[in-house]
Design an enzyme around this catalytic site. Structure first.
Site, short mmCIF file in Angstrom:
data_model
loop_
_atom_site.label_atom_id
_atom_site.label_comp_id
_atom_site.label_asym_id
_atom_site.label_seq_id
_atom_site.Cartn_x
_atom_site.Cartn_y
_atom_site.Cartn_z
N ILE A 165 0.84 -1.20 0.00
CA ILE A 165 0.00 0.00 0.00
C ILE A 165 0.88 1.26 0.00
CG2 ILE A 165 -1.79 1.29 1.23
CD1 ILE A 165 -2.86 -1.45 2.25
N THR A 242 -4.19 5.63 7.26
CA THR A 242 -5.15 4.66 6.71
C THR A 242 -4.84 3.26 7.23
OG1 THR A 242 -3.71 4.36 4.80
CG2 THR A 242 -5.58 5.85 4.51
N ALA A 243 -3.92 3.15 8.19
CA ALA A 243 -3.46 1.81 8.62
C ALA A 243 -4.31 1.28 9.77
CB ALA A 243 -1.98 1.89 8.99
N ARG A 244 -3.97 1.67 10.98
CA ARG A 244 -4.76 1.31 12.17
C ARG A 244 -4.63 2.46 13.16
NH1 ARG A 244 -7.05 -1.81 9.45
NH2 ARG A 244 -7.25 -4.06 9.73
N ASP A 268 -8.60 7.77 8.67
CA ASP A 268 -9.64 6.81 8.26
C ASP A 268 -9.80 5.72 9.31
OD1 ASP A 268 -11.50 5.70 6.33
OD2 ASP A 268 -10.00 4.18 5.83
N GLU A 273 -12.40 1.74 17.44
CA GLU A 273 -13.52 1.89 16.50
C GLU A 273 -14.71 1.05 16.93
OE1 GLU A 273 -12.20 0.93 12.52
OE2 GLU A 273 -10.50 2.26 12.67
N HIS A 291 -13.34 4.56 8.34
CA HIS A 291 -12.65 3.32 7.91
C HIS A 291 -13.17 2.84 6.54
CE1 HIS A 291 -10.29 -0.37 9.55
NE2 HIS A 291 -10.18 -0.28 8.23
N GLY A 293 -11.18 2.65 3.79
CA GLY A 293 -10.04 2.34 2.92
C GLY A 293 -10.36 1.36 1.80
N SER A 294 -11.00 0.26 2.13
CA SER A 294 -11.25 -0.77 1.11
C SER A 294 -12.70 -0.74 0.60
CB SER A 294 -10.95 -2.15 1.70
OG SER A 294 -11.81 -2.42 2.80
C1 DGY Z 1 -8.11 -4.33 6.23
O1 DGY Z 1 -8.33 -5.14 5.33
O2 DGY Z 1 -7.34 -4.56 7.16
C2 DGY Z 1 -8.81 -3.04 6.13
O3 DGY Z 1 -8.58 -2.23 7.22
C3 DGY Z 1 -10.28 -3.24 5.89
O4 DGY Z 1 -10.68 -2.10 5.19
#
Ligand code: DGY
Length: 329
Positions: A165, A242-244, A268, A273, A291, A293-294
């Protein structure tokens, strides 16, 4: 690969509602228990829900810690998480019970890198403030000094965690005219993309006007972005995560956003959460997403299919392509 239809279909519990094409494929190849109302499974319900399941297809919102793993029905042989991150599963505890764990790398790289760019732009160009002004119908018209943000082109972006990523973000950032710096134990060749490699934090942090975090969450990365590292960034720097959420020390980030040492943050992901620190919502210099991201149709289907591929490989007596070894958890 699909599972052998002459054998009884393995029993699969989907812990949450998944995109219809994923549920359809799951129902074709497995005896599926769906979660029609999409309610998370409570901490004490796992035994009842996993009863008579051979496999679980779970999500990052399911906390499968050692206590939950201990409660799972003995029939459960594999947990396939619908995510690349797997810190919500105690893989060592699962492995010790003989339960395999898989994740879904690769398929969400582009969607997550796109969200990092959205956060970068949103935080730099004050998108949340602009959107709020319009929704409140409070805009009084164009003005030369109104809501000025920060230019991306010509600035430096530091990427921490230069995996799939991080590298996809680098490619996008370069197209926006940013110079990419990255901190890593090893130099990586990004064919035809010019990047600046830093082995040392001493040179890295002061060089970064933007920072994008792409580390997995492990005990070693918890609160990685702390007050000491933030202090090394140039004044006005913008942080993207965008990670954790847990890889950021929220106290340190909120303090730096409040004093103005940091110019803005685009987030994000959050500690705890779906809860998150209320200060983030009160600060004007934040751009916040839930959240996402995906969260594209294409990516969420691809994640589901990847999780099912892993299950198919497991039940065909193979080694799933995304098996997480206990020592990597
Ligand atoms: C993941 O796959 O770890 C993402 O945070 C989900 O969007």
């Amino acid at each position: 690969m699909s599972v052998d239809h002459y054998l009884p279909k393995p029993r699969l519990l989907l812990t949450r509602k998944l995109p219809p094409p994923v549920e359809q494929r799951a129902a074709q190849d497995y005896q599926v228990t769906l979660n029609h109302d999409d309610q998370p499974i409570g901490a004490t319900d796992w035994l009842a829900r996993s009863h008579a399941a051979d496999a679980l297809l779970c999500t990052p919102a399911d906390k499968l810690d050692a206590a939950v793993i201990a409660q799972l029905a003995t029939s459960v042989r594999i947990i396939a998480t619908f995510s690349v991150g797997h810190e919500h599963i105690d893989v060592a505890a699962a492995t010790a019970r003989g339960i395999a764990v898989t994740n879904t790398p690769d398929v969400l790289t582009d969607a997550t890198a796109d969200i990092a760019m959205l956060l970068l732009l949103g935080a730099a160009r004050r998108a949340a403030e602009g959107d709020a002004l319009m929704r409140q119908r409070a805009w009084t018209g164009w003005a030369p000094t109104q809501m000025l943000g920060t230019h991306l082109c010509g600035k430096t972006l530091g990427i921490v965690g230069f995996g799939r990523i991080g590298q996809a973000v680098a490619r996008r950032a370069i197209a926006f005219g940013l110079q990419v710096h990255y901190l890593s134990r090893n130099w990586r060749d990004l064919a035809s993309v010019e990047t600046h490699y830093h082995e040392s934090e001493t040179t890295f942090w002061p060089a970064c006007q933007f920072i994008s975090l792409h580390l997995p969450l492990t005990p070693a990365t918890r609160h990685y972005l702390n007050a000491a590292r933030i202090a090394r960034l140039p004044r006005g720097a913008i942080v993207i995560n965008t990670a954790r959420g847990d890889i950021v020390d929220d106290d340190a980030l909120i303090d730096a956003l409040t004093t103005g040492h940091l110019g803005a943050a685009g987030l994000d992901v959050y500690t705890g959460e779906p809860n998150f620190r209320p200060e983030y919502a009160r600060l004007k210099n934040t751009f916040l997403l839930p959240h996402l991201g995906s969260a594209t149709h294409e990516t969420r289907c691809a994640m589901g299919f990847r999780a099912l591929d892993n299950l198919d490989q497991f039940f065909a007596d193979g080694i799933p392509q995304d098996l997480i070894p206990a020592h990597k958890a």
